[in-house]
Write a protein that holds these residues in place. Structure first.
Motif, short mmCIF file in Angstrom:
data_model
loop_
_atom_site.label_atom_id
_atom_site.label_comp_id
_atom_site.label_asym_id
_atom_site.label_seq_id
_atom_site.Cartn_x
_atom_site.Cartn_y
_atom_site.Cartn_z
N VAL A 54 0.80 -1.01 0.08
CA VAL A 54 0.17 0.09 0.14
C VAL A 54 1.02 1.18 0.07
CG1 VAL A 54 -1.64 1.46 1.43
CG2 VAL A 54 -1.99 -1.14 1.24
N LEU A 55 2.01 1.21 0.77
CA LEU A 55 2.60 2.50 1.10
C LEU A 55 3.45 2.47 -0.46
CD1 LEU A 55 4.29 4.65 2.56
CD2 LEU A 55 5.89 2.99 3.24
N GLY A 56 3.84 1.62 -0.88
CA GLY A 56 4.62 1.86 -2.18
C GLY A 56 3.81 2.43 -3.34
N LEU A 57 2.73 1.78 -3.54
CA LEU A 57 1.63 2.30 -4.61
C LEU A 57 1.37 3.81 -4.26
CD1 LEU A 57 0.06 1.93 -7.03
CD2 LEU A 57 -1.77 0.83 -5.60
N VAL A 58 1.07 4.34 -2.96
CA VAL A 58 0.67 5.56 -2.76
C VAL A 58 1.87 6.29 -3.05
CG1 VAL A 58 -0.15 7.14 -1.08
CG2 VAL A 58 -1.13 4.83 -1.14
N ILE A 59 2.88 6.16 -2.54
CA ILE A 59 4.22 7.00 -2.91
C ILE A 59 4.73 7.15 -4.34
CG2 ILE A 59 6.74 7.11 -2.23
CD1 ILE A 59 4.65 7.95 0.03
N GLU A 72 13.18 8.23 -14.50
CA GLU A 72 12.87 7.02 -13.83
C GLU A 72 14.08 6.74 -12.67
OE1 GLU A 72 13.41 2.96 -12.14
OE2 GLU A 72 14.89 4.05 -13.37
N GLY A 73 15.23 7.31 -12.81
CA GLY A 73 16.17 7.23 -11.61
C GLY A 73 16.01 8.29 -10.49
N GLU A 74 15.60 9.57 -11.01
CA GLU A 74 15.13 10.36 -9.98
C GLU A 74 14.09 10.16 -9.11
OE1 GLU A 74 13.94 15.16 -9.30
OE2 GLU A 74 14.66 14.35 -11.39
N LEU A 75 12.97 9.36 -9.75
CA LEU A 75 12.05 9.12 -9.20
C LEU A 75 12.17 7.76 -8.04
CD1 LEU A 75 9.16 9.04 -12.07
CD2 LEU A 75 9.39 10.51 -10.14
N ASN A 80 12.84 5.26 -2.86
CA ASN A 80 13.67 4.57 -1.92
C ASN A 80 13.60 5.43 -0.50
OD1 ASN A 80 13.74 2.49 -3.84
ND2 ASN A 80 15.76 3.32 -4.63
N ARG A 81 13.88 6.64 -0.66
CA ARG A 81 13.90 7.46 0.58
C ARG A 81 12.67 7.25 1.14
NH1 ARG A 81 16.74 11.67 -2.25
NH2 ARG A 81 15.15 13.14 -2.13
N MET A 82 11.39 7.36 0.75
CA MET A 82 10.37 7.56 1.35
C MET A 82 9.70 6.29 1.92
SD MET A 82 8.69 10.60 -1.18
CE MET A 82 6.87 10.87 0.11
N VAL A 83 10.23 5.22 1.33
CA VAL A 83 9.58 3.91 1.57
C VAL A 83 10.52 3.11 2.53
CG1 VAL A 83 7.89 3.86 -0.28
CG2 VAL A 83 10.34 2.58 -0.23
N GLN A 148 3.72 13.58 4.35
CA GLN A 148 4.10 14.60 3.55
C GLN A 148 5.06 15.14 3.43
OE1 GLN A 148 1.31 17.78 5.06
NE2 GLN A 148 1.41 16.61 7.12
N ASP A 149 5.99 14.91 4.65
CA ASP A 149 7.48 15.67 4.60
C ASP A 149 8.58 14.67 4.70
OD1 ASP A 149 6.35 18.15 5.03
OD2 ASP A 149 6.08 17.82 7.28
N GLN A 150 8.15 13.40 4.34
CA GLN A 150 9.37 12.34 4.17
C GLN A 150 10.39 12.63 3.06
OE1 GLN A 150 9.84 10.13 6.95
NE2 GLN A 150 8.57 11.83 7.67
N ASP A 151 10.14 13.23 2.10
CA ASP A 151 10.88 13.16 0.86
C ASP A 151 12.02 14.02 1.39
OD1 ASP A 151 11.74 12.77 -1.61
OD2 ASP A 151 11.28 14.51 -2.29
#
Length: 238
Positions: A54-59, A72-75, A80-83, A148-151
């Motif tokens: 769920v987390l992966g799909l939402v992020i 794709e590399g930047e995304l 990876n940082r957020m999950v 919302q601030d995890q990036d």
């Protein structure tokens, strides 16, 4: 009719979700160390499995919308940082998950309420519980609220974790993405030791061990990075 007090009212408020099924949140907070006790309990590993997806799909959906011109590399780096486990543990600490964890006496006395892996797994399990309780829209709302601030959350030294560093290294050389496989598990349920192997076409595989699947994968990535001489900037998130 007697109304029972809501056991996890404070946590529900922090999550921004009121559970219809209180048993789901209790299972989400129950660590595997509770297995084998006098009272049988389900633990949170199955919910963690759902919550991770769920987390992966939402992020992923959030990043695609937020950065329409990113490659794709930047995304992948932002994703990876957020999950990663560190981000999940950071969120768990922010909303006070640790005080609600249901742990064995030995795990609690050894500082289990502050362990990053336990907090991260419980956070993912809570997302899985929200999904099962009220569906994807509710789970998406919780993720967007809490992440919302995890990036902007990075390790103290502002360095990527080993798995992210290995992925970036592979992409930079036109190699396939790393593939991780669990090849062993030893120890009791409340204190397991996992062994994972990472493979990239064109490179010899590397192995690593850790107290969780995530930690073992990080260790395997770190081993491959060291062997290839790409150690600067890589660290474990466990």
């Amino acid at each position: 009719m007697i109304l029972r007090p809501r056991k996890f009212k404070d946590l529900e408020k922090a999550l921004g979700h009121r559970f219809r099924d209180q048993q789901l949140v209790e299972v989400a907070l129950t660590h595997a160390s509770m297995r084998g006790g006098k009272v049988h309990r389900s633990d949170n590993e199955r919910l963690e499995f759902i919550g991770d997806r769920v987390l992966g799909l939402v992020i992923a959906d959030k990043l695609i919308a937020q950065f329409p011109t990113a490659n794709e590399g930047e995304l992948a780096r932002r994703f990876n940082r957020m999950v990663r486990g560190e981000a999940c543990a950071h969120v768990a600490r922010a909303i006070g998950v640790g005080q609600h964890l249901i742990l064995s006496e030995s795990e609690a006395s050894s500082g289990g309420r502050e362990k990053g892996t336990i907090l991260a797994d419980a956070m993912e399990a809570l997302l899985g519980a929200v999904f099962l309780d009220s569906g994807f829209p509710a789970a998406r709302s919780v993720v967007l609220h809490l992440w919302q601030d995890q990036d902007d959350v990075r390790p103290a030294a502002a360095r990527p974790d080993a798995k992210s560093a290995l992925q970036e290294w592979a992409q930079g050389r036109g190699l396939p993405l790393p593939e991780y496989t669990e090849i062993g598990r030893t120890g009791p349920d409340h204190a397991p030791s996992f062994t994972s192997e990472v493979r990239i076409n064109g490179c010899a595989p590397a192995q690593g061990t850790g107290a969780s699947k995530r930690a073992a994968e990080q260790a395997a990535a770190q081993t491959l990075l060291k062997r290839e001489g790409v150690v600067a900037g890589a660290e474990s998130d466990e």
